[in-house]
Design a protein around this motif. Structure first.
Motif, mmCIF file in Angstrom:
data_model
loop_
_atom_site.group_PDB
_atom_site.id
_atom_site.type_symbol
_atom_site.label_atom_id
_atom_site.label_comp_id
_atom_site.label_asym_id
_atom_site.label_seq_id
_atom_site.Cartn_x
_atom_site.Cartn_y
_atom_site.Cartn_z
ATOM 1 N N ASP A 38 126.525 103.490 86.157
ATOM 2 C CA ASP A 38 126.337 104.153 87.073
ATOM 3 C C ASP A 38 126.779 105.720 87.139
ATOM 4 O O ASP A 38 127.741 105.880 86.959
ATOM 5 N N PRO A 39 125.765 106.423 87.280
ATOM 6 C CA PRO A 39 126.163 108.158 86.817
ATOM 7 C C PRO A 39 127.098 108.368 88.025
ATOM 8 O O PRO A 39 127.931 109.350 87.883
ATOM 9 N N MET A 40 127.179 107.750 89.160
ATOM 10 C CA MET A 40 127.935 108.191 90.416
ATOM 11 C C MET A 40 129.452 107.546 90.200
ATOM 12 O O MET A 40 130.285 107.942 90.925
ATOM 13 N N SER A 41 129.534 106.376 89.339
ATOM 14 C CA SER A 41 130.656 106.007 89.253
ATOM 15 C C SER A 41 131.780 106.526 88.243
ATOM 16 O O SER A 41 131.332 106.440 87.075
ATOM 17 N N VAL A 42 133.042 106.764 88.808
ATOM 18 C CA VAL A 42 133.820 107.387 87.641
ATOM 19 C C VAL A 42 135.073 106.233 87.537
ATOM 20 O O VAL A 42 136.098 106.831 86.869
ATOM 21 N N LYS A 43 135.009 105.150 88.464
ATOM 22 C CA LYS A 43 136.162 104.412 88.385
ATOM 23 C C LYS A 43 136.309 103.473 87.040
ATOM 24 O O LYS A 43 137.691 103.457 86.328
ATOM 25 N N ILE A 44 135.272 103.126 86.496
ATOM 26 C CA ILE A 44 135.456 102.261 85.052
ATOM 27 C C ILE A 44 134.363 102.682 84.138
ATOM 28 O O ILE A 44 133.363 103.193 84.605
ATOM 29 N N GLY A 45 134.584 102.516 83.079
ATOM 30 C CA GLY A 45 133.573 102.867 81.868
ATOM 31 C C GLY A 45 133.041 104.200 81.876
ATOM 32 O O GLY A 45 131.946 104.549 81.348
ATOM 33 N N TYR A 46 133.956 105.325 82.082
ATOM 34 C CA TYR A 46 133.577 106.387 81.928
ATOM 35 C C TYR A 46 133.163 106.794 80.644
ATOM 36 O O TYR A 46 132.235 107.588 80.440
ATOM 37 N N ILE A 48 132.024 104.825 77.882
ATOM 38 C CA ILE A 48 130.527 104.203 77.772
ATOM 39 C C ILE A 48 129.474 105.215 78.435
ATOM 40 O O ILE A 48 128.462 105.331 77.636
ATOM 41 N N HIS A 49 129.614 105.474 79.628
ATOM 42 C CA HIS A 49 128.781 106.196 80.457
ATOM 43 C C HIS A 49 128.466 107.402 79.870
ATOM 44 O O HIS A 49 127.285 107.909 79.572
ATOM 45 N N ASN A 50 129.698 108.253 79.614
ATOM 46 C CA ASN A 50 129.370 109.406 79.024
ATOM 47 C C ASN A 50 128.614 109.375 77.580
ATOM 48 O O ASN A 50 127.851 110.161 77.258
ATOM 49 N N VAL A 51 129.107 108.313 76.544
ATOM 50 C CA VAL A 51 128.187 108.115 75.455
ATOM 51 C C VAL A 51 126.750 108.113 75.665
ATOM 52 O O VAL A 51 125.905 108.642 75.159
ATOM 53 N N ASP A 52 126.429 107.041 76.576
ATOM 54 C CA ASP A 52 124.883 106.843 77.282
ATOM 55 C C ASP A 52 124.295 108.210 77.359
ATOM 56 O O ASP A 52 123.142 108.397 77.043
ATOM 57 N N GLU A 53 124.845 109.044 78.253
ATOM 58 C CA GLU A 53 124.319 110.252 78.943
ATOM 59 C C GLU A 53 124.200 111.336 77.661
ATOM 60 O O GLU A 53 122.974 111.697 77.678
ATOM 61 N N ARG A 54 125.193 111.229 76.803
ATOM 62 C CA ARG A 54 125.040 112.306 75.702
ATOM 63 C C ARG A 54 123.748 111.766 74.892
ATOM 64 O O ARG A 54 123.059 112.723 74.332
ATOM 65 N N ILE A 55 123.620 110.438 74.576
ATOM 66 C CA ILE A 55 122.771 110.009 73.566
ATOM 67 C C ILE A 55 121.282 110.343 74.339
ATOM 68 O O ILE A 55 120.467 110.921 73.702
ATOM 69 N N LYS A 56 121.144 110.159 75.492
ATOM 70 C CA LYS A 56 119.781 110.270 76.411
ATOM 71 C C LYS A 56 119.591 111.791 76.561
ATOM 72 O O LYS A 56 118.236 112.172 76.094
ATOM 73 N N LEU A 57 120.332 112.735 76.488
ATOM 74 C CA LEU A 57 120.350 113.997 76.824
ATOM 75 C C LEU A 57 119.638 114.598 75.328
ATOM 76 O O LEU A 57 118.920 115.373 75.352
ATOM 77 N N HIS A 58 120.262 114.090 74.225
ATOM 78 C CA HIS A 58 120.001 114.630 72.874
ATOM 79 C C HIS A 58 118.653 113.902 72.466
ATOM 80 O O HIS A 58 117.709 114.564 71.944
ATOM 81 N N GLY A 60 116.557 111.134 74.318
ATOM 82 C CA GLY A 60 115.622 110.879 75.347
ATOM 83 C C GLY A 60 116.150 109.565 76.073
ATOM 84 O O GLY A 60 116.963 108.843 75.639
ATOM 85 N N ALA A 61 115.416 109.466 76.991
ATOM 86 C CA ALA A 61 115.716 108.178 77.991
ATOM 87 C C ALA A 61 115.691 106.800 77.524
ATOM 88 O O ALA A 61 116.343 105.911 77.948
ATOM 89 N N LYS A 62 114.700 106.629 76.494
ATOM 90 C CA LYS A 62 114.654 105.276 76.013
ATOM 91 C C LYS A 62 115.791 104.807 75.012
ATOM 92 O O LYS A 62 115.860 103.851 74.525
ATOM 93 N N TYR A 63 116.544 106.036 74.736
ATOM 94 C CA TYR A 63 117.779 105.803 73.936
ATOM 95 C C TYR A 63 119.132 105.495 74.702
ATOM 96 O O TYR A 63 119.023 105.842 75.793
ATOM 97 N N GLY A 64 120.117 105.163 73.786
ATOM 98 C CA GLY A 64 121.188 104.889 74.743
ATOM 99 C C GLY A 64 122.157 103.669 74.578
ATOM 100 O O GLY A 64 121.901 102.866 73.516
ATOM 101 N N VAL A 65 122.834 103.502 75.556
ATOM 102 C CA VAL A 65 123.753 102.275 75.679
ATOM 103 C C VAL A 65 123.118 101.213 76.667
ATOM 104 O O VAL A 65 122.921 101.387 77.782
#
Length: 88
Positions: A38-46, A48-58, A60-65
């Motif tokens: 969840d992009p709004m959650s910073v409590k856990i998994g920050y 993993i979420h950061n890796v997912d967002e960076r992959i998607k940004l670089h 596209g949306a069909k890639y990531g974690v």
């Protein structure tokens, strides 16, 4: 105590490279997975979420974690990126 085993693998699937990180730990409920991604959650998994967002940004949306888990069985984290730069 019991030991946790982790296996890491990579393979080519069509035009993608897929990395799998698999453990035989306690697993997670779907609500926990949702909170990690969840992009709004910073409590856990920050991280993993950061890796997912960076992959998607670089790439596209069909890639990531993607996370698959079952309580009592373990967890698989799958990371998908394009295999070829010209496919971007």
């Amino acid at each position: 105590g019991s030991k946790i085993h982790v296996s890491i693998g990579a393979y080519k699937e069509k035009d993608n490279i897929v990395f799998n990180i698999i453990d035989n730990g306690v697993g997670m409920k779907q609500e926990t997975i949702n909170q990690i991604l969840d992009p709004m959650s910073v409590k856990i998994g920050y991280g993993i979420h950061n890796v997912d967002e960076r992959i998607k940004l670089h790439f596209g949306a069909k890639y990531g974690v993607t996370i698959f888990s079952k309580v009592g069985m373990g967890t698989t984290v799958k990371i998908t990126i394009p295999a070829f730069r010209d496919k971007l």
